[in-house]
Design an enzyme around this catalytic site. Structure first.
Site, PDB file in Angstrom:
ATOM      1  CB  SER A 220      -7.764   3.713   2.312  1.00  0.00           C
ATOM      2  OG  SER A 220      -6.878   3.539   3.455  1.00  0.00           O
TER       3      SER A 220
ATOM      4  CB  SER B  59      -8.519   1.048   5.348  1.00  0.00           C
ATOM      5  OG  SER B  59      -9.363   2.257   5.407  1.00  0.00           O
TER       6      SER B  59
ATOM      7  CE  LYS C 119      -3.823   1.955   2.579  1.00  0.00           C
ATOM      8  NZ  LYS C 119      -4.714   1.795   3.702  1.00  0.00           N
TER       9      LYS C 119
END
Length: 441
Positions: free
Chosen positions: A150, A174, A81
């Site tokens: 996210s 997330s 990420k």
């Protein structure tokens, strides 16, 4: 076809076969990347990505050119990420700020992955600073739907079979929401279990590194390698876990369709001999329905960005700007009250589980399936957020579909007992994955 089976444990089992090299895994990965990535946009665009991967392959080949025993993830692609710093790749955190402004040292988790021989496939897409903002990533199950947020890119990359393992983070939802929407396993360890060094923080009292795989055995293998001091039970759990379901407002945070499906899942588990107890929870309804958690994270977000925001406010997206401005108005005393309540709730949950004989809390992972892209909704905080507030470990297991879209089954364990959480979930996995069908009409 945007969905593709990929197994971390199968890849790991091939590493010591004669003739194995990084190309054994990476060449098929690159071919699939060329075919699929333009349709789902799981990764942050990168100049010369193939050249970088060629360099990583060559380095691995030189390092392990003889008969040295190859490390556990030798040549296996892993997505990271874009909140975690990776040497050789910029960190932009889904924002318009310069990579130089956001630069930082690579942390211990990424260093561990590289020491294990993993190849960093690239940075996966995130919402701006993991808070809010437009994302390019689409859901591989149906590109008309969101993959969540996210950690959207990380979940979508695993669902599409680009990588067998990716890294994400969770503040409110997330990891669990994207895992549910994309039909993969998402594991959020106990707060503090995985070090946060090398992570661009959002809310330090919540932020937790998590992982995505396609199945639970792969997640167990990843956790054993990457979660510090992991000690999995030596033998299968000796009995079925007692399942706890919260009473009250928590179980109203879902659509009628999800509630009906979850009820059928629970009935099926009871028919297989699982004991289910409905328990009054040690939290206030307003903690879930109110804005306390939002105020908490926005207050911490404002403090994390205090120096950057002063000089670079115009480069922030409007939702993040507004969140930081709200957070600046929240006094430190209020934030400290939230931190105290976090610690209290964590302890209260442990005591309640002991009193009621609960091994696992269970619930849907989300209140609905993935919304359509035009709805501009990347998930709901309701089902996962309160567990994140308490810092306890959670895992979302792909368990069902509604109108063709996945829905996860969330299991929640005791704080610090992440190994037991996955071991108990392993018992449920065959039922939820269809290997031992639930006897539900």
């Amino acid at each position: 076809m945007l969905l593709h089976k990929v197994s971390l444990t199968e890849m790991m089992s091939r590493i010591h076969e004669p003739g194995y090299s990084p190309e054994t895994v990476l060449d098929p990965y690159l071919e699939r990347y060329r075919q699929v990535e333009p349709h789902i946009h799981a990764f942050v665009p990168e100049d010369e990505a193939e050249g970088r991967l060629d360099s990583e392959k060559a380095l691995l080949q030189r390092t392990y050119s003889g008969d040295e025993r190859k490390p556990a993830l030798f040549g296996i692609p892993v997505g990271i990420k874009d909140l975690l710093h990776v040497d050789g790749l910029p960190t932009r955190a889904g924002s318009q700020l310069s990579a130089e402004l956001l630069a930082g040292a690579q942390g211990s988790l990424v260093a561990k992955l590289r020491a294990l021989g993993a190849v960093i496939a690239g940075k996966t897409v995130t919402e701006e600073f993991a808070y809010n903002g437009p994302i390019a990533t689409l859901n591989p199950h149906n590109t008309g739907h969101t993959p969540g947020g996210s950690s959207a890119g990380s979940a979508a990359a695993v669902a599409a079979g680009l990588c067998p393992l990716t890294v994400g983070t969770q503040t409110l939802r997330s990891v669990i929401a994207p895992a549910s929407f994309c039909g993969v396993v998402g594991f959020k360890p106990s707060y503090g279990r995985v070090p946060l060094d090398g992570v661009l923080l959002f809310s330090p009292s919540f932020d937790t590194v998590g992982f995505f795989t396609q199945n639970l055995p792969d997640m167990e293998a990843a956790a054993a390698l990457l979660v510090p001091d992991w000690e999995a039970p030596a033998a299968p759990m000796p009995r079925k876990p007692v399942l706890g379901i919260p009473k009250g407002v928590y179980m109203e945070l879902m659509s009628a369709e999800v509630k009906g499906l979850f009820g059928a899942q629970i009935t099926g588990l009871e028919q297989l001999g699982y004991e289910v107890r409905y328990v009054q929870m040690p939290w206030e309804d307003e903690l879930i329905y109110g804005n306390a958690m939002l105020r908490f994270i926005e207050g911490e977000l404002a403090r994390e960005h205090e120096h950057r925001f002063t000089e670079h406010r115009a480069e922030y997206g409007l939702p993040v700007q507004e969140a930081i401005l709200r957070g600046q108005q929240i006094p430190e005393e209020e934030l400290e009250q939230y931190r105290t309540r976090q610690r209290e709730l964590r302890q209260d949950l442990m005591e309640l589980m002991e009193q009621e004989g609960i091994d696992l809390w269970v619930s849907p992972a989300q209140g609905g399936t993935a919304p359509k892209n035009e709805e501009r909704n990347t998930g709901w905080a309701g089902m996962p957020a309160v567990w994140g507030f308490a810092g306890v470990p959670t895992v979302s297991l792909p368990a069902a579909t509604l109108e063709g879209m996945p829905l996860g089954f969330q299991c929640i364990g005791r704080y610090g007992e992440d190994e037991e959480l996955l071991a108990w979930a392993r018992q449920l996995w065959p039922c939820l994955a269809g290997e031992q069908p639930l006897p539900v009409e």
